[in-house]
Design a protein around this motif. Structure first.
Motif, mmCIF file in Angstrom:
data_model
loop_
_atom_site.group_PDB
_atom_site.id
_atom_site.type_symbol
_atom_site.label_atom_id
_atom_site.label_comp_id
_atom_site.label_asym_id
_atom_site.label_seq_id
_atom_site.Cartn_x
_atom_site.Cartn_y
_atom_site.Cartn_z
ATOM 1 N N SER A 30 0.818 -1.214 0.000
ATOM 2 C CA SER A 30 0.000 0.000 0.000
ATOM 3 C C SER A 30 0.851 1.261 0.000
ATOM 4 O O SER A 30 0.350 2.342 -0.330
ATOM 5 C CB SER A 30 -0.926 0.005 1.225
ATOM 6 O OG SER A 30 -0.175 0.120 2.426
ATOM 7 N N MET A 31 2.111 1.148 0.372
ATOM 8 C CA MET A 31 3.012 2.299 0.429
ATOM 9 C C MET A 31 3.869 2.431 -0.828
ATOM 10 O O MET A 31 4.859 3.172 -0.820
ATOM 11 C CB MET A 31 3.930 2.179 1.656
ATOM 12 C CG MET A 31 3.238 2.419 2.983
ATOM 13 S SD MET A 31 2.821 4.154 3.198
ATOM 14 C CE MET A 31 2.175 4.120 4.875
ATOM 15 N N ARG A 32 3.522 1.726 -1.887
ATOM 16 C CA ARG A 32 4.344 1.753 -3.094
ATOM 17 C C ARG A 32 3.570 2.326 -4.279
ATOM 18 O O ARG A 32 2.398 2.000 -4.461
ATOM 19 C CB ARG A 32 4.813 0.343 -3.447
ATOM 20 C CG ARG A 32 5.898 -0.199 -2.535
ATOM 21 C CD ARG A 32 6.291 -1.592 -2.937
ATOM 22 N NE ARG A 32 7.393 -2.088 -2.106
ATOM 23 C CZ ARG A 32 7.871 -3.322 -2.154
ATOM 24 N NH1 ARG A 32 7.321 -4.209 -2.998
ATOM 25 N NH2 ARG A 32 8.872 -3.694 -1.386
ATOM 26 N N PRO A 33 4.244 3.130 -5.095
ATOM 27 C CA PRO A 33 3.624 3.533 -6.368
ATOM 28 C C PRO A 33 3.660 2.359 -7.344
ATOM 29 O O PRO A 33 4.324 1.344 -7.108
ATOM 30 C CB PRO A 33 4.517 4.688 -6.833
ATOM 31 C CG PRO A 33 5.850 4.404 -6.199
ATOM 32 C CD PRO A 33 5.546 3.748 -4.880
ATOM 33 N N ASN A 50 -0.340 8.278 -1.435
ATOM 34 C CA ASN A 50 -1.370 8.535 -2.439
ATOM 35 C C ASN A 50 -2.423 7.427 -2.504
ATOM 36 O O ASN A 50 -3.597 7.695 -2.782
ATOM 37 C CB ASN A 50 -0.728 8.712 -3.818
ATOM 38 C CG ASN A 50 0.006 10.041 -3.930
ATOM 39 O OD1 ASN A 50 0.103 10.775 -2.944
ATOM 40 N ND2 ASN A 50 0.529 10.349 -5.099
ATOM 41 N N ASN A 51 -2.004 6.180 -2.262
ATOM 42 C CA ASN A 51 -2.974 5.082 -2.290
ATOM 43 C C ASN A 51 -4.011 5.234 -1.178
ATOM 44 O O ASN A 51 -5.210 5.051 -1.400
ATOM 45 C CB ASN A 51 -2.255 3.739 -2.150
ATOM 46 C CG ASN A 51 -1.406 3.407 -3.354
ATOM 47 O OD1 ASN A 51 -1.763 3.725 -4.491
ATOM 48 N ND2 ASN A 51 -0.268 2.762 -3.126
ATOM 49 N N PHE A 52 -3.546 5.602 0.011
ATOM 50 C CA PHE A 52 -4.473 5.806 1.132
ATOM 51 C C PHE A 52 -5.370 7.023 0.894
ATOM 52 O O PHE A 52 -6.564 6.993 1.198
ATOM 53 C CB PHE A 52 -3.704 5.982 2.442
ATOM 54 C CG PHE A 52 -3.152 4.708 2.989
ATOM 55 C CD1 PHE A 52 -3.939 3.870 3.769
ATOM 56 C CD2 PHE A 52 -1.842 4.329 2.740
ATOM 57 C CE1 PHE A 52 -3.438 2.696 4.294
ATOM 58 C CE2 PHE A 52 -1.326 3.144 3.255
ATOM 59 C CZ PHE A 52 -2.128 2.329 4.036
ATOM 60 N N LEU A 53 -4.784 8.093 0.343
ATOM 61 C CA LEU A 53 -5.575 9.295 0.089
ATOM 62 C C LEU A 53 -6.641 9.031 -0.958
ATOM 63 O O LEU A 53 -7.773 9.536 -0.851
ATOM 64 C CB LEU A 53 -4.650 10.432 -0.367
ATOM 65 C CG LEU A 53 -3.677 10.960 0.685
ATOM 66 C CD1 LEU A 53 -2.759 12.018 0.089
ATOM 67 C CD2 LEU A 53 -4.431 11.527 1.879
ATOM 68 N N ALA A 54 -6.300 8.227 -1.981
ATOM 69 C CA ALA A 54 -7.285 7.901 -3.020
ATOM 70 C C ALA A 54 -8.452 7.121 -2.439
ATOM 71 O O ALA A 54 -9.615 7.330 -2.811
ATOM 72 C CB ALA A 54 -6.609 7.106 -4.138
ATOM 73 N N TRP A 241 -3.229 -2.820 -7.345
ATOM 74 C CA TRP A 241 -2.798 -3.480 -6.115
ATOM 75 C C TRP A 241 -2.540 -2.499 -4.984
ATOM 76 O O TRP A 241 -2.797 -2.795 -3.817
ATOM 77 C CB TRP A 241 -1.545 -4.303 -6.381
ATOM 78 C CG TRP A 241 -1.762 -5.462 -7.295
ATOM 79 C CD1 TRP A 241 -1.330 -5.589 -8.581
ATOM 80 C CD2 TRP A 241 -2.473 -6.669 -6.991
ATOM 81 N NE1 TRP A 241 -1.730 -6.793 -9.100
ATOM 82 C CE2 TRP A 241 -2.426 -7.484 -8.148
ATOM 83 C CE3 TRP A 241 -3.144 -7.129 -5.865
ATOM 84 C CZ2 TRP A 241 -3.025 -8.731 -8.198
ATOM 85 C CZ3 TRP A 241 -3.731 -8.376 -5.914
ATOM 86 C CH2 TRP A 241 -3.672 -9.158 -7.073
ATOM 87 N N GLY A 242 -2.020 -1.328 -5.311
ATOM 88 C CA GLY A 242 -1.687 -0.366 -4.269
ATOM 89 C C GLY A 242 -2.913 0.105 -3.506
ATOM 90 O O GLY A 242 -2.951 0.064 -2.271
ATOM 91 N N GLU A 243 -3.940 0.546 -4.234
ATOM 92 C CA GLU A 243 -5.159 1.019 -3.575
ATOM 93 C C GLU A 243 -5.930 -0.135 -2.936
ATOM 94 O O GLU A 243 -6.567 0.042 -1.891
ATOM 95 C CB GLU A 243 -6.040 1.754 -4.586
ATOM 96 C CG GLU A 243 -5.439 3.082 -5.039
ATOM 97 C CD GLU A 243 -6.373 3.869 -5.931
ATOM 98 O OE1 GLU A 243 -7.575 3.533 -5.968
ATOM 99 O OE2 GLU A 243 -5.902 4.814 -6.598
ATOM 100 N N MET A 244 -5.882 -1.311 -3.547
ATOM 101 C CA MET A 244 -6.534 -2.471 -2.940
ATOM 102 C C MET A 244 -5.896 -2.809 -1.601
ATOM 103 O O MET A 244 -6.595 -3.081 -0.615
ATOM 104 C CB MET A 244 -6.463 -3.685 -3.864
ATOM 105 C CG MET A 244 -7.114 -4.936 -3.276
ATOM 106 S SD MET A 244 -6.848 -6.414 -4.272
ATOM 107 C CE MET A 244 -7.973 -6.102 -5.622
ATOM 108 N N ALA A 246 -4.235 -0.739 0.302
ATOM 109 C CA ALA A 246 -4.550 0.354 1.234
ATOM 110 C C ALA A 246 -5.953 0.183 1.808
ATOM 111 O O ALA A 246 -6.165 0.351 3.022
ATOM 112 C CB ALA A 246 -4.423 1.697 0.520
ATOM 113 N N MET A 247 -6.921 -0.158 0.960
ATOM 114 C CA MET A 247 -8.276 -0.368 1.453
ATOM 115 C C MET A 247 -8.335 -1.582 2.370
ATOM 116 O O MET A 247 -9.002 -1.540 3.415
ATOM 117 C CB MET A 247 -9.249 -0.561 0.281
ATOM 118 C CG MET A 247 -10.671 -0.821 0.736
ATOM 119 S SD MET A 247 -11.852 -0.998 -0.617
ATOM 120 C CE MET A 247 -12.001 0.712 -1.124
#
Length: 277
Positions: A30-33, A50-54, A241-244, A246-247
């Protein structure tokens, strides 16, 4: 003894690392672009928020999260209330065929949930329709449905705990003029609080994590839960994968908060009645 204690300590450390490793890896992803997504490093190279903010700026996620809170909490509260009443009756009264009733209550937990999927879909869309209202695509439908599966487990768990409460306490209260409802509320309920706490957290987690029924029996953001939102990050163009991740990490936080409130009761509740003579 010291070697045995050291060996146990090392074993528990290894098991703890093994348990927390998937959670850590989820946080790392979650912490990776996207350009660094497939890095083999197990460390967080940079705090990429950015993933968490999105996810947090998504109104859909917040709606799904709210739906999950309502469904899981309402289901757990309803299951605890009904389960306590049923367990009290099975524990304190000699019911004809009570052992068989208790057995048949728990049998619906033996079959995989997918077995009930098609019949439930037909019931929700064809039979449980009252004018313009239907249970399909409603939070009420999910709450009642989860009761079907969680209530037998709650009765099974609570009955063992109520069996551990001496019957003499009930009799003493009745001698003082207490009614059945007063025995339940003033004698049984205070002593059964650890068991109710365990039942609440377990049924809450079951409802919070459930995906199959929530994905099949809901279709709009008004009723869908947060577990179904994770699947929306998988599309024909790829998987975010990043936003997934993070969620997924954010959805574990409410469970940890609820667990923190009742953790002091868990060990007591799970062992309550285990030493009944």
């Amino acid at each position: 003894m010291r070697r045995s204690g050291l060996g146990s300590f090392i074993l528990w450390i290894c098991l703890t690392i093994l348990t927390l490793l998937p959670v850590w890896w989820m946080l790392v992803v979650s912490m990776r672009p996207r350009v660094k997504l497939y890095s083999k490093s197990f460390l967080i190279d940079d705090f990429y928020w950015n993933n968490f903010l999105a996810v947090l700026n998504s109104s859909t996620f917040l709606q799904y999260l709210w739906n999950s809170m309502i469904v899981a909490t309402s289901n757990a509260a309803l299951v605890c209330a009904l389960g306590l009443l049923a367990a009290f009756g099975l524990s304190r009264y000699k019911i004809s065929g009570g052992d068989n009733v208790f057995f048949w209550l728990i049998t619906n937990r033996m079959a995989p949930p997918a077995v009930f999927l098609l019949p439930l879909f037909l019931l929700f869309t064809k039979w449980f329709v009252f004018g313009d209202f239907m249970l399909f695509d409603t939070k009420t439908g999910l709450i009642l449905l989860y009761c079907v599966f969680n209530l037998p487990f709650a009765i099974w768990l609570l009955k063992g705990m109520l069996d551990g409460i001496p019957l003499e306490l009930d009799e003493a209260a009745r001698v003082d003029g207490a009614t059945t409802s007063q025995v339940l509320t003033h004698v049984i309920l205070p002593l059964a609080r650890p068991g109710l706490a365990v039942t609440f957290i377990l049924t809450w987690i079951f409802a919070w994590n459930e995906y199959l029924f929530a994905a099949t029996l809901t279709s709009s953001a008004d009723a869908r839960t947060v577990t179904t939102a994770l699947a929306e990050y998988v599309s024909v163009t790829g998987t975010n994968w990043g936003e997934m991740a993070a969620m997924a990490f954010l959805t574990t936080l409410p469970a940890l908060i609820v667990l923190g409130f009742v953790q002091k009761h868990i060990v007591t509740g799970l062992t309550f009645g285990a030493l009944k003579g």
